[in-house]
Design a protein around this motif. Structure first.
Motif, PDB file in Angstrom:
ATOM      1  N   GLN A   1      -6.758   4.852   4.658  1.00  0.00           N
ATOM      2  CA  GLN A   1      -6.653   5.965   3.732  1.00  0.00           C
ATOM      3  C   GLN A   1      -5.330   5.886   2.950  1.00  0.00           C
ATOM      4  O   GLN A   1      -4.347   5.317   3.411  1.00  0.00           O
ATOM      5  N   SER A   2      -5.283   6.542   1.768  1.00  0.00           N
ATOM      6  CA  SER A   2      -4.081   6.563   0.932  1.00  0.00           C
ATOM      7  C   SER A   2      -3.320   7.878   1.041  1.00  0.00           C
ATOM      8  O   SER A   2      -2.184   7.975   0.591  1.00  0.00           O
ATOM      9  N   LYS A   3      -3.947   8.891   1.606  1.00  0.00           N
ATOM     10  CA  LYS A   3      -3.286  10.185   1.768  1.00  0.00           C
ATOM     11  C   LYS A   3      -3.510  10.662   3.186  1.00  0.00           C
ATOM     12  O   LYS A   3      -4.644  10.636   3.692  1.00  0.00           O
ATOM     13  N   LEU A   4      -2.410  11.116   3.804  1.00  0.00           N
ATOM     14  CA  LEU A   4      -2.497  11.523   5.203  1.00  0.00           C
ATOM     15  C   LEU A   4      -1.477  12.634   5.455  1.00  0.00           C
ATOM     16  O   LEU A   4      -0.263  12.441   5.256  1.00  0.00           O
ATOM     17  N   ASP A   5      -1.936  13.818   5.838  1.00  0.00           N
ATOM     18  CA  ASP A   5      -1.063  14.957   6.137  1.00  0.00           C
ATOM     19  C   ASP A   5      -0.843  15.063   7.639  1.00  0.00           C
ATOM     20  O   ASP A   5      -1.713  14.692   8.444  1.00  0.00           O
ATOM     21  N   PHE A   6       0.344  15.648   7.977  1.00  0.00           N
ATOM     22  CA  PHE A   6       0.700  15.788   9.386  1.00  0.00           C
ATOM     23  C   PHE A   6       1.152  17.220   9.660  1.00  0.00           C
ATOM     24  O   PHE A   6       1.802  17.857   8.816  1.00  0.00           O
ATOM     25  N   THR A   7       0.790  17.702  10.840  1.00  0.00           N
ATOM     26  CA  THR A   7       1.241  19.015  11.310  1.00  0.00           C
ATOM     27  C   THR A   7       1.889  18.840  12.668  1.00  0.00           C
ATOM     28  O   THR A   7       1.251  18.346  13.617  1.00  0.00           O
TER      29      THR A   7
ATOM     30  N   THR B   1       0.844  -1.186   0.000  1.00  0.00           N
ATOM     31  CA  THR B   1       0.000   0.000   0.000  1.00  0.00           C
ATOM     32  C   THR B   1       0.884   1.242   0.000  1.00  0.00           C
ATOM     33  O   THR B   1       1.911   1.290   0.678  1.00  0.00           O
ATOM     34  N   THR B   2       0.489   2.244  -0.751  1.00  0.00           N
ATOM     35  CA  THR B   2       1.234   3.502  -0.821  1.00  0.00           C
ATOM     36  C   THR B   2       0.492   4.569  -0.036  1.00  0.00           C
ATOM     37  O   THR B   2      -0.686   4.861  -0.318  1.00  0.00           O
ATOM     38  N   LEU B   3       1.200   5.147   0.910  1.00  0.00           N
ATOM     39  CA  LEU B   3       0.644   6.228   1.722  1.00  0.00           C
ATOM     40  C   LEU B   3       1.476   7.472   1.488  1.00  0.00           C
ATOM     41  O   LEU B   3       2.715   7.452   1.611  1.00  0.00           O
ATOM     42  N   SER B   4       0.859   8.553   1.126  1.00  0.00           N
ATOM     43  CA  SER B   4       1.566   9.803   0.827  1.00  0.00           C
ATOM     44  C   SER B   4       0.882  10.961   1.531  1.00  0.00           C
ATOM     45  O   SER B   4      -0.233  10.832   2.038  1.00  0.00           O
ATOM     46  N   GLY B   5       1.560  12.096   1.535  1.00  0.00           N
ATOM     47  CA  GLY B   5       1.004  13.269   2.187  1.00  0.00           C
ATOM     48  C   GLY B   5       2.039  14.360   2.360  1.00  0.00           C
ATOM     49  O   GLY B   5       3.129  14.328   1.754  1.00  0.00           O
ATOM     50  N   LEU B   6       1.706  15.343   3.177  1.00  0.00           N
ATOM     51  CA  LEU B   6       2.542  16.510   3.399  1.00  0.00           C
ATOM     52  C   LEU B   6       2.774  16.689   4.891  1.00  0.00           C
ATOM     53  O   LEU B   6       1.834  16.545   5.684  1.00  0.00           O
ATOM     54  N   ILE B   7       4.012  17.025   5.254  1.00  0.00           N
ATOM     55  CA  ILE B   7       4.369  17.247   6.662  1.00  0.00           C
ATOM     56  C   ILE B   7       4.813  18.695   6.802  1.00  0.00           C
ATOM     57  O   ILE B   7       5.768  19.145   6.149  1.00  0.00           O
ATOM     58  N   THR B   8       4.148  19.448   7.664  1.00  0.00           N
ATOM     59  CA  THR B   8       4.456  20.864   7.878  1.00  0.00           C
ATOM     60  C   THR B   8       4.437  21.166   9.367  1.00  0.00           C
ATOM     61  O   THR B   8       4.004  20.352  10.192  1.00  0.00           O
ATOM     62  N   ASP B   9       4.898  22.399   9.685  1.00  0.00           N
ATOM     63  CA  ASP B   9       4.785  22.871  11.050  1.00  0.00           C
ATOM     64  C   ASP B   9       3.490  23.651  11.209  1.00  0.00           C
ATOM     65  O   ASP B   9       2.675  23.714  10.283  1.00  0.00           O
ATOM     66  N   ILE B  10       3.308  24.266  12.365  1.00  0.00           N
ATOM     67  CA  ILE B  10       2.034  24.950  12.623  1.00  0.00           C
ATOM     68  C   ILE B  10       1.886  26.209  11.773  1.00  0.00           C
ATOM     69  O   ILE B  10       0.784  26.740  11.628  1.00  0.00           O
ATOM     70  N   ASP B  11       3.014  26.697  11.187  1.00  0.00           N
ATOM     71  CA  ASP B  11       2.954  27.870  10.316  1.00  0.00           C
ATOM     72  C   ASP B  11       2.810  27.487   8.854  1.00  0.00           C
ATOM     73  O   ASP B  11       2.822  28.368   7.985  1.00  0.00           O
ATOM     74  N   GLY B  12       2.725  26.197   8.579  1.00  0.00           N
ATOM     75  CA  GLY B  12       2.567  25.744   7.198  1.00  0.00           C
ATOM     76  C   GLY B  12       3.869  25.559   6.451  1.00  0.00           C
ATOM     77  O   GLY B  12       3.850  25.260   5.250  1.00  0.00           O
ATOM     78  N   GLU B  13       4.997  25.720   7.128  1.00  0.00           N
ATOM     79  CA  GLU B  13       6.290  25.543   6.482  1.00  0.00           C
ATOM     80  C   GLU B  13       6.619  24.054   6.406  1.00  0.00           C
ATOM     81  O   GLU B  13       6.409  23.311   7.369  1.00  0.00           O
ATOM     82  N   PRO B  14       7.124  23.584   5.228  1.00  0.00           N
ATOM     83  CA  PRO B  14       7.444  22.149   5.098  1.00  0.00           C
ATOM     84  C   PRO B  14       8.610  21.761   6.004  1.00  0.00           C
ATOM     85  O   PRO B  14       9.535  22.540   6.222  1.00  0.00           O
TER      86      PRO B  14
END
Length: 369
Positions: free
Chosen positions: A101-107, A36-49
């Motif tokens: 789920q296949s997409k999961l973002d983290f803050t 399974t492929t899980l992808s997403g975006l990891i940022t801080d609380i200000d939205g910076e990667p």
């Protein structure tokens, strides 16, 4: 019986009962063999990667890291209920239960225990480093005791101030004292191969320049004797280091004028040996029978051996005796003639002042002996 065997062989040949030899299917509850492929975006609380953030499935070796844009892509055998952990240096870790789920973002939020800012300030003088003093290899010279010594040469004034610092005065006219911290380390001829390294306000100076320094202008002297010296100055400090910190100007807007006067006398000291009188010296020369010395050259023994048949022998003996009598009356004490009580005086004048923008320290020294 023969007909049954024929029919059984026919079934085997046609593959009707081949399923008897097939492997049984392996199945595990809640697990799939597909990736399974899980992808997403990891940022801080200000939205910076957060580039380099790590995404890991707890309890397995499956993990990946985010790129410069904060994006990640994790390919693994995922099943519902797996615990996914996201970590980044200086951030609080985040844990999420996988639900298919296949997409999961983290803050990620900053760690409250991390340091906001670290400022490293370099000292203007290497003498201000305190870590060496804690190691027990740095000795500080008592400047008050040093200035109280009645000496015009700072090298001689260092004698006896620090354990392990040896100052030897050869006594030769015009020669400088020998300063040793670790003894002689080299067999090379000369003092430079064995003398310590002299540092004035972070800069290397020669031993001759060190002798000309005015003790009244020195704030502090430190002696480095062990590994701390080599750690700071390299192989040049193998014989130890003498660090000098000079006095600085004032930033309080006041002007301080200091004048000091030192006077004293250098005594003769004790006699090293007891010398012979003139009559004793002449008698020794006669017994040695050295014709180059007057004690034998004008003696009766010399004339009788050299001119035994001369008609003027008695006259020559009488003449030689007169010369010896005149020499016996000369008893010069060369210790008193060459070594006398020496007077010395040392004048020091310094002016110190400044303001919030600048400071100054000016000094003058005159020494006579």
């Amino acid at each position: 019986m023969r007909i049954f065997h024929i029919l059984l062989w026919a079934f085997i040949a046609t593959g009707t009962i081949s399923a008897v030899h097939a492997e049984p299917a392996v199945a595990t509850i809640g697990q799939t063999s597909e990736t399974t492929t899980l992808s997403g975006l990891i940022t801080d609380i200000d939205g910076e990667p957060l580039a380099g953030a790590v995404v890991r499935i707890d309890g397995t070796s499956f993990a990946c890291s985010a790129n410069v844009e904060g994006k990640y892509q994790l390919k693994a055998r995922l099943k519902k209920g797996d615990l996914i952990k996201v970590t980044f240096l200086g951030m609080n870790p985040v844990e999420v239960i996988y639900d298919g789920q296949s997409k999961l973002d983290f803050t990620l939020a900053p760690d409250s225990n991390s340091l906001d800012e670290v400022v490293v300030t370099a000292e203007p003088n290497i003498n201000n480093i305190d870590i060496r003093a804690r190691s027990g290899v740095v000795q500080t010279v008592d400047m008050k005791r040093l200035n109280e010594k009645p000496m015009t040469d700072i090298s001689l004034a260092l004698q006896g101030t620090v354990p392990g610092l040896i100052v030897t005065n050869t006594g030769e006219l015009g020669s400088k004292p020998q300063i040793r911290i670790r003894g002689n380390q080299s067999l090379r001829v000369g003092d430079a191969a064995n003398e310590p390294l002299f540092i004035l306000d972070g800069k290397v100076i020669s031993s001759d320049a060190f002798r000309t320094l005015n003790p009244q202008d020195i704030k502090e002297i430190k002696v480095l004797k062990d590994a701390a010296a080599c750690a700071l100055y390299g192989i040049k400090a193998s014989n130890g280091v003498i660090e000098i910190t000079s006095k600085r100007g004032s930033y309080f807007g006041t002007v301080d004028v200091t004048y000091s006067l030192g006077m004293g006398a250098t005594l003769k000291g004790r006699r090293g040996v007891k010398v012979m009188r003139s009559d004793e010296k002449l008698e020794l020369e006669r017994l040695m029978m050295n014709e180059a010395t007057p004690g034998y050259r004008y003696s009766e023994d010399y004339y009788r051996r050299r001119y035994p048949n001369s008609p003027d022998l008695d006259a020559m003996i009488a003449s030689g005796k007169a010369v010896l009598d005149s020499l016996r009356g000369i008893n010069t004490d060369w210790f008193n003639e060459l070594i006398r009580v020496a007077m010395y005086q040392n004048h020091n004048l310094s002016v110190r002042g400044g303001s919030e923008k600048s400071s100054y320290f000016v000094s003058a020294n005159i020494a006579t002996q």
